[in-house]
Scaffold this motif. Structure first.
Motif, mmCIF file in Angstrom:
data_model
loop_
_atom_site.group_PDB
_atom_site.id
_atom_site.type_symbol
_atom_site.label_atom_id
_atom_site.label_comp_id
_atom_site.label_asym_id
_atom_site.label_seq_id
_atom_site.Cartn_x
_atom_site.Cartn_y
_atom_site.Cartn_z
ATOM 1 N N VAL A 61 6.709 27.783 -28.044
ATOM 2 C CA VAL A 61 7.453 26.011 -27.966
ATOM 3 C C VAL A 61 8.882 26.617 -26.887
ATOM 4 O O VAL A 61 9.388 27.087 -27.378
ATOM 5 C CB VAL A 61 7.659 25.763 -29.053
ATOM 6 C CG1 VAL A 61 7.803 23.872 -29.199
ATOM 7 C CG2 VAL A 61 6.036 25.718 -29.800
ATOM 8 N N ILE A 62 8.313 25.534 -25.801
ATOM 9 C CA ILE A 62 9.500 25.827 -24.592
ATOM 10 C C ILE A 62 9.979 24.272 -24.785
ATOM 11 O O ILE A 62 9.328 23.564 -24.900
ATOM 12 C CB ILE A 62 9.408 26.424 -23.778
ATOM 13 C CG1 ILE A 62 7.881 28.015 -23.855
ATOM 14 C CG2 ILE A 62 9.973 25.988 -22.809
ATOM 15 C CD1 ILE A 62 7.947 27.648 -22.794
ATOM 16 N N LYS A 63 11.394 25.078 -25.513
ATOM 17 C CA LYS A 63 12.728 23.666 -25.077
ATOM 18 C C LYS A 63 12.995 23.236 -23.713
ATOM 19 O O LYS A 63 13.073 24.234 -22.851
ATOM 20 C CB LYS A 63 14.213 23.493 -25.527
ATOM 21 C CG LYS A 63 14.580 22.204 -25.860
ATOM 22 C CD LYS A 63 15.379 22.667 -26.648
ATOM 23 C CE LYS A 63 16.309 23.792 -26.303
ATOM 24 N NZ LYS A 63 17.636 23.651 -27.103
ATOM 25 N N THR A 64 12.504 22.179 -23.271
ATOM 26 C CA THR A 64 12.777 21.688 -21.444
ATOM 27 C C THR A 64 13.439 20.669 -21.264
ATOM 28 O O THR A 64 13.461 19.702 -22.471
ATOM 29 C CB THR A 64 10.938 21.681 -20.809
ATOM 30 O OG1 THR A 64 10.879 20.195 -21.068
ATOM 31 C CG2 THR A 64 10.048 22.980 -20.985
ATOM 32 N N ALA A 65 13.567 20.304 -20.345
ATOM 33 C CA ALA A 65 14.447 19.295 -20.045
ATOM 34 C C ALA A 65 13.564 17.707 -20.443
ATOM 35 O O ALA A 65 14.151 16.693 -20.641
ATOM 36 C CB ALA A 65 14.906 19.198 -18.526
ATOM 37 N N ALA A 66 12.477 17.953 -19.439
ATOM 38 C CA ALA A 66 11.382 17.172 -20.360
ATOM 39 C C ALA A 66 11.003 16.706 -21.628
ATOM 40 O O ALA A 66 9.804 15.671 -21.758
ATOM 41 C CB ALA A 66 10.543 17.109 -18.921
ATOM 42 N N GLY A 67 11.300 17.447 -22.275
ATOM 43 C CA GLY A 67 10.408 17.662 -23.446
ATOM 44 C C GLY A 67 10.422 18.749 -23.926
ATOM 45 O O GLY A 67 10.504 19.943 -23.687
ATOM 46 N N LEU A 68 9.707 18.910 -24.684
ATOM 47 C CA LEU A 68 8.496 20.230 -25.856
ATOM 48 C C LEU A 68 7.662 20.925 -24.979
ATOM 49 O O LEU A 68 6.390 19.496 -24.880
ATOM 50 C CB LEU A 68 8.382 20.352 -27.227
ATOM 51 C CG LEU A 68 9.794 19.974 -27.695
ATOM 52 C CD1 LEU A 68 9.084 20.284 -29.636
ATOM 53 C CD2 LEU A 68 10.364 21.006 -28.096
ATOM 54 N N CYS A 69 7.316 21.929 -24.825
ATOM 55 C CA CYS A 69 5.642 22.162 -24.460
ATOM 56 C C CYS A 69 5.129 23.578 -25.181
ATOM 57 O O CYS A 69 6.470 23.675 -25.656
ATOM 58 C CB CYS A 69 5.786 22.059 -22.406
ATOM 59 S SG CYS A 69 6.558 23.633 -22.000
ATOM 60 N N VAL A 70 4.163 23.421 -24.604
ATOM 61 C CA VAL A 70 3.426 25.053 -25.036
ATOM 62 C C VAL A 70 3.623 25.904 -24.282
ATOM 63 O O VAL A 70 2.545 25.781 -23.150
ATOM 64 C CB VAL A 70 2.610 25.193 -26.214
ATOM 65 C CG1 VAL A 70 2.027 25.909 -26.484
ATOM 66 C CG2 VAL A 70 2.626 23.838 -27.068
ATOM 67 N N GLY A 71 3.683 27.065 -24.002
ATOM 68 C CA GLY A 71 3.746 28.487 -23.102
ATOM 69 C C GLY A 71 2.419 29.135 -23.789
ATOM 70 O O GLY A 71 2.766 30.103 -25.048
ATOM 71 N N LYS A 72 0.806 29.504 -22.895
ATOM 72 C CA LYS A 72 -0.141 30.373 -23.230
ATOM 73 C C LYS A 72 -0.528 30.230 -22.298
ATOM 74 O O LYS A 72 -0.737 29.745 -21.476
ATOM 75 C CB LYS A 72 -0.711 29.136 -24.510
ATOM 76 C CG LYS A 72 -1.576 29.849 -25.072
ATOM 77 C CD LYS A 72 -2.631 30.192 -26.054
ATOM 78 C CE LYS A 72 -3.407 30.104 -26.824
ATOM 79 N NZ LYS A 72 -3.641 31.298 -27.001
ATOM 80 N N ASP A 73 -1.181 31.788 -22.761
ATOM 81 C CA ASP A 73 -1.869 32.745 -20.620
ATOM 82 C C ASP A 73 -0.879 32.325 -19.159
ATOM 83 O O ASP A 73 -2.005 31.948 -19.019
ATOM 84 C CB ASP A 73 -3.581 31.790 -21.135
ATOM 85 C CG ASP A 73 -3.759 32.974 -23.071
ATOM 86 O OD1 ASP A 73 -3.360 33.597 -22.994
ATOM 87 O OD2 ASP A 73 -4.770 31.774 -23.125
#
Length: 82
Positions: A61-73
């Motif tokens: 789970v990554i915190k970005t300026a645009a919100g949260l996203c999931v890094g996978k593969d």
């Protein structure tokens, strides 16, 4: 909402288990169903946290300026909070 994969996850940070966060796979995205505040507190001190999701394996789970996203593969997929 059609969730293809419900999972209870146990994120690890600094070798400590953090109580359950519930994430479901929703098509080409993920949805955070439970543990919003717990995840927010963890991400206050880090830009990313690894989460082991049953049936999915390890996601980040990554915190970005645009919100949260999931890094996978090697991809970044949205993590919706509602």
């Amino acid at each position: 909402m059609h969730a293809s994969h419900a999972a209870r996850s146990m994120p690890r940070m600094e070798n400590k288990l953090i109580p359950d966060i519930v994430i479901v796979r929703d098509g080409e995205a993920y949805r955070l169903l439970h543990g919003h505040l717990r995840l927010a507190n963890v991400l206050r001190t880090a830009d990313a946290v690894s989460v082991e999701v049953r049936g999915e394996g390890s996601i980040t789970v990554i915190k970005t300026a645009a919100g949260l996203c999931v890094g996978k593969d090697g991809q970044q997929l949205p993590l919706h909070r509602h």
